[in-house]
Design an enzyme around this catalytic site. Structure first.
Site, short mmCIF file in Angstrom:
data_model
loop_
_atom_site.label_atom_id
_atom_site.label_comp_id
_atom_site.label_asym_id
_atom_site.label_seq_id
_atom_site.Cartn_x
_atom_site.Cartn_y
_atom_site.Cartn_z
N PRO A 2 36.63 38.02 54.38
CG PRO A 2 36.61 37.28 55.56
CD PRO A 2 36.52 38.35 54.67
CD GLU A 3 40.10 36.65 48.69
OE1 GLU A 3 39.91 35.81 47.45
OE2 GLU A 3 39.64 37.74 48.04
CE LYS A 55 34.78 34.17 49.34
NZ LYS A 55 33.77 35.85 48.49
NE ARG A 247 34.18 42.74 46.28
CZ ARG A 247 34.20 42.12 47.36
NH1 ARG A 247 33.60 40.84 46.75
NH2 ARG A 247 35.58 41.53 47.62
#
Ligand SMILES: [Zn+2]
Length: 257
Positions: A2-3, A55, A247
């Site tokens: 989640p960003e 976040k 990533r």
């Protein structure tokens, strides 16, 4: 993962369900929190505010107590009308807050802790955060200062994920921002001008704001579109793991320079 936009839209839903409401119960079913005394400490207190820093989500209770949450790769928030089915199994719930109308649930942790407001102000993880990409006015000067202080041989894509440079950007918006600004995420920081770095932020901010309102990211151009054609130049979108955490970055090798 989640960003910032996902966390902010969760915070909006949580706030709408909890702020000022009478709370019927607070439970921490996960074994890691079995011995915590939170439910007792929070009993009878209302939620005053729910705020987001990058976040990190902070749920502020009456009496100067704050619940701090970070979802990392695995966690999720759910806000449900009482009696509605949850989107993850109850055994995955780490926190369940109930009012007469709603269940507010944090699933799969992994960071959930109760602290005083005072401690939350001095918490190192929060103090180190770069400017929030979704702040009403983005602090571009501080962002550039952090970038200049970073390892200049680091790739741009990796630096954009470092929450000390800018808070709230994750894999989706890193890839989308570099694409929108026409900048190759594999460039070294020393080869990225200030204007280029700011152009990436300018490109993602309105899209992330739109995503907060819509509750999901829309119209993604390159993220998870590897192998399809670039919407600008028809070259095949590429993907590759980047940085120490490997990533995956998505980019167009032709129109991102
Ligand atoms: Zn292209």
């Amino acid at each position: 993962m989640p960003e910032g936009d996902t966390i902010r839209s969760a915070a909006n839903r949580i706030g709408a369900a909890l702020i000022g409401r009478d709370i019927e119960s607070i439970e921490t079913p996960h074994p890691r929190h079995a011995k915590d005394a939170w439910p007792d400490q929070l009993a009878g207190r209302k939620v005053r505010a729910v705020d987001v820093h990058g976040k990190h989500l902070m749920m502020r209770f009456e009496g100067g107590l704050t619940l701090h949450s970070h979802l990392r790769m695995t966690g999720a928030w759910g806000v449900y009308r009482r009696g509605k089915r949850w989107h993850r199994g109850a055994y995955r719930a780490w926190l369940v807050i109930r009012t007469a109308d709603h269940d507010v649930v944090q699933f799969d942790g992994p960071v959930l802790e109760l602290m005083t407001d005072g401690r939350s102000r001095f918490d190192q993880r929060l103090a180190q955060l770069g400017p929030d990409v979704l702040a009403d006015e983005f602090d571009g000067a501080r962002f550039l200062l952090r970038l200049h202080g970073d390892d200049r041989t680091r790739t741009l894509g990796e630096a954009l994920l470092d929450q000390r440079n800018v808070a709230g950007i994750g894999n989706i918006w890193k890839s989308e921002g570099c694409f929108a600004a026409g900048i190759n995420p594999w460039r070294r920081l020393r080869d990225v001008s200030d204007d280029e770095a700011l152009a990436i932020i300018d490109a993602v901010r309105p899209r992330m704001q739109e995503s907060v309102a819509a509750d999901f990211p829309k119209d993604l151009q390159v993220y998870r579109r590897d192998g399809t054609r670039c919407p600008r130049c028809q070259t095949k979108i590429r993907s590759r793991g980047q940085g120490d955490d490997n990533r995956i970055t998505y980019w167009c090798p032709r129109c991102q320079r």
